[in-house]
Design a protein around this motif. Structure first.
Motif, PDB file in Angstrom:
ATOM      1  N   ILE A 302       9.369  75.974  18.925  1.00 44.06           N
ATOM      2  CA  ILE A 302       9.984  74.896  19.706  1.00 44.06           C
ATOM      3  C   ILE A 302      10.165  75.729  20.934  1.00 44.06           C
ATOM      4  N   ASP A 303      10.246  74.784  22.020  1.00 42.35           N
ATOM      5  CA  ASP A 303      10.247  75.285  23.144  1.00 42.35           C
ATOM      6  C   ASP A 303      11.313  76.369  23.492  1.00 42.35           C
ATOM      7  N   ALA A 304      10.988  77.351  24.190  1.00 43.56           N
ATOM      8  CA  ALA A 304      11.972  78.522  24.497  1.00 43.56           C
ATOM      9  C   ALA A 304      12.838  78.200  25.838  1.00 43.56           C
ATOM     10  N   SER A 305      12.642  77.120  26.578  1.00 49.65           N
ATOM     11  CA  SER A 305      13.536  76.952  27.472  1.00 49.65           C
ATOM     12  C   SER A 305      14.902  76.521  27.057  1.00 49.65           C
ATOM     13  N   LEU A 306      15.007  76.203  25.912  1.00 54.01           N
ATOM     14  CA  LEU A 306      16.590  75.652  25.139  1.00 54.01           C
ATOM     15  C   LEU A 306      16.912  77.018  24.822  1.00 54.01           C
ATOM     16  N   ASP A 307      18.092  77.420  25.265  1.00 50.13           N
ATOM     17  CA  ASP A 307      18.919  78.705  25.136  1.00 50.13           C
ATOM     18  C   ASP A 307      19.674  78.643  23.786  1.00 50.13           C
ATOM     19  N   THR A 308      20.161  77.423  23.549  1.00 52.61           N
ATOM     20  CA  THR A 308      21.060  77.186  22.453  1.00 52.61           C
ATOM     21  C   THR A 308      20.120  76.780  21.243  1.00 52.61           C
ATOM     22  N   VAL A 309      20.783  76.827  19.867  1.00 49.58           N
ATOM     23  CA  VAL A 309      20.040  76.348  18.683  1.00 49.58           C
ATOM     24  C   VAL A 309      19.516  75.028  18.891  1.00 49.58           C
ATOM     25  N   PRO A 310      18.387  74.468  18.899  1.00 45.50           N
ATOM     26  CA  PRO A 310      17.955  73.164  19.113  1.00 45.50           C
ATOM     27  C   PRO A 310      17.784  72.375  17.777  1.00 45.50           C
ATOM     28  N   THR A 311      19.193  72.109  17.270  1.00 45.63           N
ATOM     29  CA  THR A 311      19.446  71.491  15.938  1.00 45.63           C
ATOM     30  C   THR A 311      18.592  70.015  15.762  1.00 45.63           C
ATOM     31  N   ASP A 312      18.507  69.296  16.924  1.00 47.95           N
ATOM     32  CA  ASP A 312      18.133  67.713  16.895  1.00 47.95           C
ATOM     33  C   ASP A 312      16.505  67.982  16.827  1.00 47.95           C
ATOM     34  N   LEU A 313      16.018  68.904  17.578  1.00 44.65           N
ATOM     35  CA  LEU A 313      14.396  69.376  17.586  1.00 44.65           C
ATOM     36  C   LEU A 313      13.913  69.871  16.136  1.00 44.65           C
ATOM     37  N   ILE A 314      14.795  70.760  15.657  1.00 45.34           N
ATOM     38  CA  ILE A 314      14.444  71.157  14.276  1.00 45.34           C
ATOM     39  C   ILE A 314      14.578  70.107  13.175  1.00 45.34           C
ATOM     40  N   HIS A 315      15.450  69.179  13.352  1.00 44.38           N
ATOM     41  CA  HIS A 315      15.684  68.087  12.237  1.00 44.38           C
ATOM     42  C   HIS A 315      14.455  67.247  12.501  1.00 44.38           C
ATOM     43  N   ARG A 316      13.870  67.125  13.822  1.00 45.31           N
ATOM     44  CA  ARG A 316      12.706  66.135  13.756  1.00 45.31           C
ATOM     45  C   ARG A 316      11.557  66.592  13.481  1.00 45.31           C
ATOM     46  N   GLU A 317      11.451  67.897  13.661  1.00 44.41           N
ATOM     47  CA  GLU A 317       9.977  68.522  13.003  1.00 44.41           C
ATOM     48  C   GLU A 317      10.084  68.672  11.552  1.00 44.41           C
ATOM     49  N   ILE A 318      11.365  68.877  10.985  1.00 48.14           N
ATOM     50  CA  ILE A 318      11.580  68.816   9.546  1.00 48.14           C
ATOM     51  C   ILE A 318      11.013  67.548   8.896  1.00 48.14           C
ATOM     52  N   VAL A 319      11.623  66.548   9.575  1.00 52.28           N
ATOM     53  CA  VAL A 319      11.297  65.197   8.945  1.00 52.28           C
ATOM     54  C   VAL A 319      10.041  64.745   9.280  1.00 52.28           C
ATOM     55  N   GLN A 320       9.304  64.961  10.537  1.00 51.22           N
ATOM     56  CA  GLN A 320       8.016  64.550  10.698  1.00 51.22           C
ATOM     57  C   GLN A 320       6.917  65.079   9.754  1.00 51.22           C
ATOM     58  N   ARG A 321       7.399  66.199   9.183  1.00 50.32           N
ATOM     59  CA  ARG A 321       6.565  66.840   8.119  1.00 50.32           C
ATOM     60  C   ARG A 321       6.918  66.552   6.813  1.00 50.32           C
ATOM     61  N   ASN A 322       7.521  65.609   6.628  1.00 50.68           N
ATOM     62  CA  ASN A 322       8.040  64.903   5.551  1.00 50.68           C
ATOM     63  C   ASN A 322       8.706  66.035   4.288  1.00 50.68           C
ATOM     64  N   LEU A 323       9.426  67.118   4.910  1.00 50.17           N
ATOM     65  CA  LEU A 323      10.086  68.151   4.179  1.00 50.17           C
ATOM     66  C   LEU A 323      11.634  67.676   3.787  1.00 50.17           C
ATOM     67  N   ILE A 324      12.068  66.825   4.585  1.00 52.44           N
ATOM     68  CA  ILE A 324      13.266  66.103   4.188  1.00 52.44           C
ATOM     69  C   ILE A 324      13.397  64.687   4.341  1.00 52.44           C
ATOM     70  N   GLN A 325      14.196  63.808   3.905  1.00 49.52           N
ATOM     71  CA  GLN A 325      14.211  62.500   4.225  1.00 49.52           C
ATOM     72  C   GLN A 325      15.031  62.271   5.654  1.00 49.52           C
ATOM     73  N   PRO A 326      14.765  61.113   6.550  1.00 56.00           N
ATOM     74  CA  PRO A 326      15.347  61.090   7.636  1.00 56.00           C
ATOM     75  C   PRO A 326      16.933  60.876   7.527  1.00 56.00           C
ATOM     76  N   SER A 327      17.272  60.474   6.405  1.00 54.57           N
ATOM     77  CA  SER A 327      18.933  60.206   6.234  1.00 54.57           C
ATOM     78  C   SER A 327      19.640  61.641   6.003  1.00 54.57           C
ATOM     79  N   GLN A 328      18.774  62.802   5.691  1.00 57.53           N
ATOM     80  CA  GLN A 328      19.408  64.016   5.172  1.00 57.53           C
ATOM     81  C   GLN A 328      19.550  64.923   6.729  1.00 57.53           C
ATOM     82  N   GLN A 329      21.028  65.540   6.923  1.00 53.70           N
ATOM     83  CA  GLN A 329      21.234  66.024   7.970  1.00 53.70           C
ATOM     84  C   GLN A 329      21.135  67.745   7.546  1.00 53.70           C
ATOM     85  N   ILE A 330      20.907  68.474   8.689  1.00 51.86           N
ATOM     86  CA  ILE A 330      20.733  69.993   8.654  1.00 51.86           C
ATOM     87  C   ILE A 330      21.874  70.637   8.956  1.00 51.86           C
TER      88      ILE A 330
END
Length: 533
Positions: A302-330
């Motif tokens: 995930i892009d290095a320009s984000l200094d803080t932990v990119p929680t939303d992008l992480i969630h999207r990446e995991i959901v897009q790969r069908n590793l968790i259901q969209p309703s699951q939070q991280i």
């Protein structure tokens, strides 16, 4: 001829009496072995870890040890709990605890426990003292006997002097640190016993094949070479560094008889199938637990320009790969390991997050089985020798002549370097090659332990000796045979060896209460304040 036969009978009778005394001491300790708290027959986290697997297999038909480590004892204790455990996802998709020990040996012990449980109706979780002692006696006493008989038998084939034979037989039974390990479930006694068996088969085959050169057309049975392969491989399955000696055994056997190649290799394959098969059955992985101590495969960067932990992008990446259901939070939290974060979904799916060398956020599958709530193995929680020795020079000195020293705790091995040199020029070529193999394996293994990272430079943890080299015991004792034959000719040298043996017996006897204690030298140095904290 009649006189030689009578002499052999006398020697065998003397050996048998010595062995029976050693087995009697071991049996007596097993019959009374009890934890410090008095509620089990377990002596440390190390053997508890294996006993958990044994009990779980027979009583629960699983390698998961969740139920065992949660058992409550007196004063709200958990007498089955152990630091030698890992946690990962099981077949049901949930996180479970497992022993961190290779499962092949505990699986075989579970077969013994199954018979005890079926015939006597004793459950280890209900009777953790007496049921455990019975299984321990049925497993360890035959292993100790195998070590005694094969090592003494091998020495008897090589020694030409009565005093040398007797002195080494005493050393085998009482002069090493193996006897204390016969009262606890461990891999070291197993490895030493099967090393002794492989050595006996090799020397027996050398003797018979040498006879065939003189006119007797001896053909060694393939089954003997098969057993040698199984024995050498089973040693390596219980002591990973023994892989070096396993390879050397293969070369030695093929050198003396090319017909040994196929049966020996078949023995290796049988044990390898058992090792990896039980590991896969237990963990769903061919790699043993200690190989799961880091990050798994990369999922995304995930892009290095984000200094803080990119929680939303992480969630999207995991959901897009069908590793968790969209309703699951991280939930993203700092890991116990510096520079890493753990990513956990509502349904307990785990991932790891790190920064790459270029500064990107790297999302991985979770593969650190040693990080779990209250894990002992994370930074800041280990203590004592488990912190590791920062200096490799100090580590080498302490594991040879210092507080965990091979030579300081077992002074008979001070003659080992001389014995190795002597063995390289002693007797037939087969024995010289054998000596060279022992020398190579010894050096390779010592270098292996020296090269380990800080966390593993811990002298084997809280133990009465540098236990990782105990499987060498029969080989090193055999290497003393040529030098003791020479020492037998002079009274002063015989007296010197007697003094070395007495000090070795002293070290052994200090650990008869439990092998899972610091060596007496370490304890004394601590008392003197020489070890710092």
């Amino acid at each position: 001829m009649h006189k030689d036969t009578q002499e052999r009978k006398k020697r065998r009778t003397a050996y048998l009496l010595l062995i029976l005394v050693g087995l009697g001491i071991s049996a007596g300790r097993i019959a009374t072995v009890t934890s410090r708290e008095g509620d089990t027959a377990f002596l440390s986290a190390n053997d508890r870890s294996r006993w958990c697997t044994v009990a779980a297999l027979v009583e629960d038909r699983t390698y998961e040890i969740d139920r065992q480590i949660a058992i409550k004892g007196g004063k709200n204790r958990t007498p089955w709990n152990t630091i030698d455990k890992v946690r990962h996802r099981g077949d049901d998709g949930k996180l479970h605890y497992y022993s961190s020990k290779p499962p092949l040996f505990p699986t075989l012990v579970a077969g013994v426990y199954f018979l005890v449980n079926s015939l006597l109706g004793l459950s280890m979780t209900e009777y953790p003292i007496y049921a455990t002692r019975i299984v321990l006696a049925l497993v360890n006493l035959p292993l100790l006997a195998l070590f005694y008989f094969c090592t003494i038998g091998s020495i008897d084939r090589v020694c030409g002097n009565a005093w040398a034979r007797q002195s080494l037989a005493l050393s085998v039974v009482f002069g090493t640190m193996l006897l204390p390990f016969s009262m606890t479930l461990n891999n070291h006694l197993v490895a030493a016993a099967f090393t002794a068996l492989t050595m006996w088969i090799y020397l027996f085959a050398c003797e018979k094949l040498d006879d065939s050169v003189t006119g007797d057309s001896t053909v060694m049975p393939a089954g003997l070479y098969l057993f040698a392969g199984i024995s050498a491989a089973f040693t390596a399955a219980n002591e990973l560094p023994a892989l070096s000696m396993m390879v050397l055994w293969f070369v030695l056997f093929v050198w003396i008889d090319t017909r040994s190649l196929l049966p020996f290799a078949a023995g290796l394959i049988i044990v390898a199938a058992g090792f990896f098969g039980t590991n896969y059955a237990a963990h769903g992985s061919l790699r043993p637990p200690y190989a799961h101590r880091g990050n798994g495969d990369l999922i995304a960067e995930i892009d290095a320009s984000l200094d803080t932990v990119p929680t939303d992008l992480i969630h999207r990446e995991i959901v897009q790969r069908n590793l968790i259901q969209p309703s699951q939070q991280i939930t993203v939290k700092p890991s116990d390991e510096k520079g890493r974060w753990s990513v956990r979904s509502d349904d307990d799916q785990l991932f790891s997050l790190t920064r790459t060398a270029t500064g990107n956020w790297a999302l991985h599958f979770w593969d650190d089985w040693y990080e779990y709530p209250n894990s002992y193995w994370q930074d800041g929680r280990r203590k004592g020798v488990d912190l590791g020795e920062p200096s490799r020079i100090v580590y080498f000195l302490n594991m040879t002549i210092g507080h965990h020293g091979i030579f300081s705790l077992t002074p008979i091995f001070l003659l080992l370097p001389i014995g190795l040199v002597k063995g390289l020029s002693f007797g037939p070529h087969d024995y010289r090659r054998f000596t060279l193999a022992v020398l190579i394996a010894s050096v390779v293994c010592l270098l292996f332990y020296l090269a380990r990272p800080l966390i593993d430079r811990n002298y084997g943890g809280v133990s009465c000796c540098f236990r990782w080299v105990l499987w060498f015991t029969p080989l090193w004792l055999q290497m003393l045979a040529p030098i003791l034959d020479e020492y037998s000719e002079k009274t002063q040298r015989r007296g010197l060896f007697h003094a070395m043996l007495a000090l070795s017996v002293f070290s052994m006897s200090t650990a008869l209460q439990s092998p899972w204690q610091s060596p007496w030298i370490y304890q004394f140095w601590s008392f003197l304040g020489w070890l710092g904290g």
